[in-house]
Design an enzyme around this catalytic site. Structure first.
Site, PDB file in Angstrom:
ATOM      1  N   GLY A  30       0.811  -1.106  -0.062  1.00 27.50           N
ATOM      2  CA  GLY A  30       0.013  -0.201   0.203  1.00 27.50           C
ATOM      3  C   GLY A  30       0.872   1.233  -0.161  1.00 27.50           C
ATOM      4  N   GLY A  35       6.057   4.158  -8.270  1.00 23.80           N
ATOM      5  CA  GLY A  35       6.679   2.713  -8.729  1.00 23.80           C
ATOM      6  C   GLY A  35       5.686   1.807  -8.885  1.00 23.80           C
ATOM      7  N   HIS A  36       4.877   1.775  -7.734  1.00 24.12           N
ATOM      8  CA  HIS A  36       3.559   0.857  -7.854  1.00 24.12           C
ATOM      9  C   HIS A  36       2.860   1.086  -9.208  1.00 24.12           C
ATOM     10  CE1 HIS A  36       4.093   1.439  -3.485  1.00 24.12           C
ATOM     11  NE2 HIS A  36       4.301   0.005  -3.693  1.00 24.12           N
ATOM     12  N   GLN A  60       7.424  -9.837   8.102  1.00 31.94           N
ATOM     13  CA  GLN A  60       8.753  -9.334   7.382  1.00 31.94           C
ATOM     14  C   GLN A  60       9.305  -8.323   7.999  1.00 31.94           C
ATOM     15  OE1 GLN A  60       6.577  -8.724   3.664  1.00 31.94           O
ATOM     16  NE2 GLN A  60       7.881  -6.688   3.320  1.00 31.94           N
ATOM     17  N   GLY A 146       9.223  -4.885  -8.342  1.00 29.49           N
ATOM     18  CA  GLY A 146      10.080  -3.998  -8.674  1.00 29.49           C
ATOM     19  C   GLY A 146      11.555  -4.271  -8.540  1.00 29.49           C
ATOM     20  N   GLN A 147      12.418  -3.819  -9.434  1.00 25.32           N
ATOM     21  CA  GLN A 147      13.958  -3.981  -9.355  1.00 25.32           C
ATOM     22  C   GLN A 147      14.532  -3.257  -8.229  1.00 25.32           C
ATOM     23  OE1 GLN A 147      15.226  -3.321 -13.414  1.00 25.32           O
ATOM     24  NE2 GLN A 147      14.201  -5.278 -14.186  1.00 25.32           N
ATOM     25  N   ASP A 149      13.668  -3.448  -5.222  1.00 29.92           N
ATOM     26  CA  ASP A 149      13.828  -4.491  -4.115  1.00 29.92           C
ATOM     27  C   ASP A 149      14.471  -5.669  -5.070  1.00 29.92           C
ATOM     28  OD1 ASP A 149      12.384  -3.331  -1.814  1.00 29.92           O
ATOM     29  OD2 ASP A 149      11.234  -2.871  -3.725  1.00 29.92           O
ATOM     30  N   SER A 184       9.820   5.480  -2.968  1.00 31.92           N
ATOM     31  CA  SER A 184       9.511   4.433  -2.156  1.00 31.92           C
ATOM     32  C   SER A 184       8.706   4.999  -0.968  1.00 31.92           C
ATOM     33  CB  SER A 184      10.932   4.509  -1.285  1.00 31.92           C
ATOM     34  OG  SER A 184      10.650   3.971  -0.007  1.00 31.92           O
ATOM     35  N   ARG A 186       8.565   5.064   1.902  1.00 31.84           N
ATOM     36  CA  ARG A 186       9.350   5.568   3.081  1.00 31.84           C
ATOM     37  C   ARG A 186       9.847   7.045   2.955  1.00 31.84           C
ATOM     38  NH1 ARG A 186      10.547  -0.078   3.559  1.00 31.84           N
ATOM     39  NH2 ARG A 186       9.795  -0.936   5.692  1.00 31.84           N
TER      40      ARG A 186
HETATM   41  P1  AMP Z   1       6.269  -2.375  -1.438  1.00 35.69           P
HETATM   42  O1  AMP Z   1       4.822  -1.742  -1.396  1.00 35.69           O
HETATM   43  O2  AMP Z   1       7.254  -1.196  -0.992  1.00 35.69           O
HETATM   44  O3  AMP Z   1       6.444  -3.577  -0.808  1.00 35.69           O
HETATM   45  O4  AMP Z   1       6.504  -2.597  -2.933  1.00 35.69           O
HETATM   46  C1  AMP Z   1       5.707  -3.323  -3.794  1.00 35.69           C
HETATM   47  C2  AMP Z   1       6.253  -3.557  -5.036  1.00 35.69           C
HETATM   48  O5  AMP Z   1       6.478  -2.296  -5.719  1.00 35.69           O
HETATM   49  C3  AMP Z   1       7.553  -4.332  -4.838  1.00 35.69           C
HETATM   50  O6  AMP Z   1       7.727  -5.452  -6.046  1.00 35.69           O
HETATM   51  C4  AMP Z   1       8.627  -3.416  -5.047  1.00 35.69           C
HETATM   52  O7  AMP Z   1       9.872  -3.788  -5.615  1.00 35.69           O
HETATM   53  C5  AMP Z   1       7.870  -2.172  -6.041  1.00 35.69           C
HETATM   54  N1  AMP Z   1       8.404  -0.877  -6.082  1.00 35.69           N
HETATM   55  C6  AMP Z   1       8.557  -0.101  -4.907  1.00 35.69           C
HETATM   56  N2  AMP Z   1       8.987   1.016  -5.441  1.00 35.69           N
HETATM   57  C7  AMP Z   1       9.334   1.076  -6.576  1.00 35.69           C
HETATM   58  C8  AMP Z   1       9.851   1.843  -7.601  1.00 35.69           C
HETATM   59  N3  AMP Z   1      10.360   3.220  -7.353  1.00 35.69           N
HETATM   60  N4  AMP Z   1      10.129   1.449  -8.895  1.00 35.69           N
HETATM   61  C9  AMP Z   1       9.719   0.241  -9.179  1.00 35.69           C
HETATM   62  N5  AMP Z   1       8.990  -0.446  -8.521  1.00 35.69           N
HETATM   63  C10 AMP Z   1       9.073  -0.217  -7.094  1.00 35.69           C
END
Ligand code: AMP
Length: 280
Positions: A30, A35-36, A60, A146-147, A149, A184, A186
């Site tokens: 969420g 990125g998402h 996690q 996403g790359q 992570d 991010s 964060r």
């Molecule tokens: P998260 O919500 O942070 O767990 O991220 C969910 C998905 O979005 C994961 O596969 C992340 O790698 C991807 N993700 C997060 N930030 C980015 C970004 N800046 N660019 C591409 N993918 C992202």
């Protein structure tokens, strides 16, 4: 006559021909951002039905404070998913996901020994476990990660390979701000001053990657130079800057094949990660 296949990949292809890939899954925690959005756009372009999961997975998080302060805004997330034509948002409660006290978990092994895994004990075990649960719950044909992570992506790729999970994994390029900072959830925790100095991590990782692309091979030396170039600022603390094999996530001493440069840095009380792949 039935089709006879002997290899697993042929079997998968034969099944795909019967049922063309139709369900795409984008697992998230969420607080959705650009990125998402790129992951969702990729899923939308390639699959008939897009499922986005939103679940802040307690398993996690190695720090209770990080879990408790993790940004959450379901209404905003739903609006964004609506805008991008997402068909289903799966937003389970912790009780729904962990209906019984977990007695099993995915043991990630050596792939979690370096990079983030070294500093976040149990993190990737929690990630792999929840991802496997989501795969079984949603049963997508393709899942998008996403790359940004990179260690998570490599572990998920390896998990589906070792456990013969019938899902294709697509890695999606990192979306960045104009100054290079990887987007991010964060980042919202950074003060304006911290935000201004946060691209230092990308610059360090980029400098190491550029050195390798230009022919440098001694990874110890490359890492030292990249770390030394980080501005001396009390708010910046480099946690690691490693050069690893992009498939196994093991450190390499001499960068003569494909490598991944990855780093984590504390900016004040916020921990950021980034990486750059260097193909040879
Ligand atoms: P998260 O919500 O942070 O767990 O991220 C969910 C998905 O979005 C994961 O596969 C992340 O790698 C991807 N993700 C997060 N930030 C980015 C970004 N800046 N660019 C591409 N993918 C992202």
């Amino acid at each position: 006559m039935p089709v006879v296949v002997e290899s697993i990949s042929e079997l998968r292809n034969a099944i795909d021909r019967l049922h063309p890939p139709s369900v795409g899954l984008v697992p998230t925690m969420g607080a959705l951002h650009a990125g998402h959005e790129r992951l969702i756009a990729c899923a939308r372009a390639e699959t008939a039905a897009v499922v986005v999961s939103i679940f802040v997975n307690p398993l996690q998080f190695d720090q209770a404070s990080d879990l408790n302060t993790y940004p959450r805004d379901l209404d905003r997330d739903l609006a964004l998913c609506g805008k991008h034509g997402v068909d289903i948002v799966f937003a389970p409660s912790v009780e729904e996901m962990y209906a019984v006290t977990p007695m099993f978990a995915v043991d990630v092994g050596a792939m979690a020994e370096h990079l983030c895994g070294r500093f976040r004990p149990g993190h990737f075990r929690g990630v792999a476990t929840v991802v496997l649960k989501l795969f079984n719950i949603v049963q997508p044909n393709i899942a998008y990660f996403g790359q940004k992570d990179a260690q998570q992506l490599a572990i998920v790729r390896r998990m589906v390979r070792e456990f013969n999970v019938p899902i294709s994994i697509v890695g999606v390029e990192t979306v960045r701000e104009a100054d290079g900072l990887a987007i991010s959830s964060r980042n919202t925790r950074l003060s304006p001053d911290e935000r201004a100095i946060a691209p230092a991590l990308y610059r360090a990782v980029r400098a190491a990657a550029d050195a390798i692309a230009a022919g440098a091979t001694d990874t110890g030396d490359i890492r030292r130079r990249a770390a030394a170039a980080i501005p001396a600022d009390g708010r910046l603390r480099l946690e690691y800057l490693e050069i690893v094999d992009p498939v196994t996530m093991q450190p390499v001493a001499t960068a003569i094949q494909d490598v991944l440069v990855a780093g984590a840095m504390w900016v004040g009380s916020t921990r950021l990660i980034d990486n750059v792949a260097v193909p040879k």
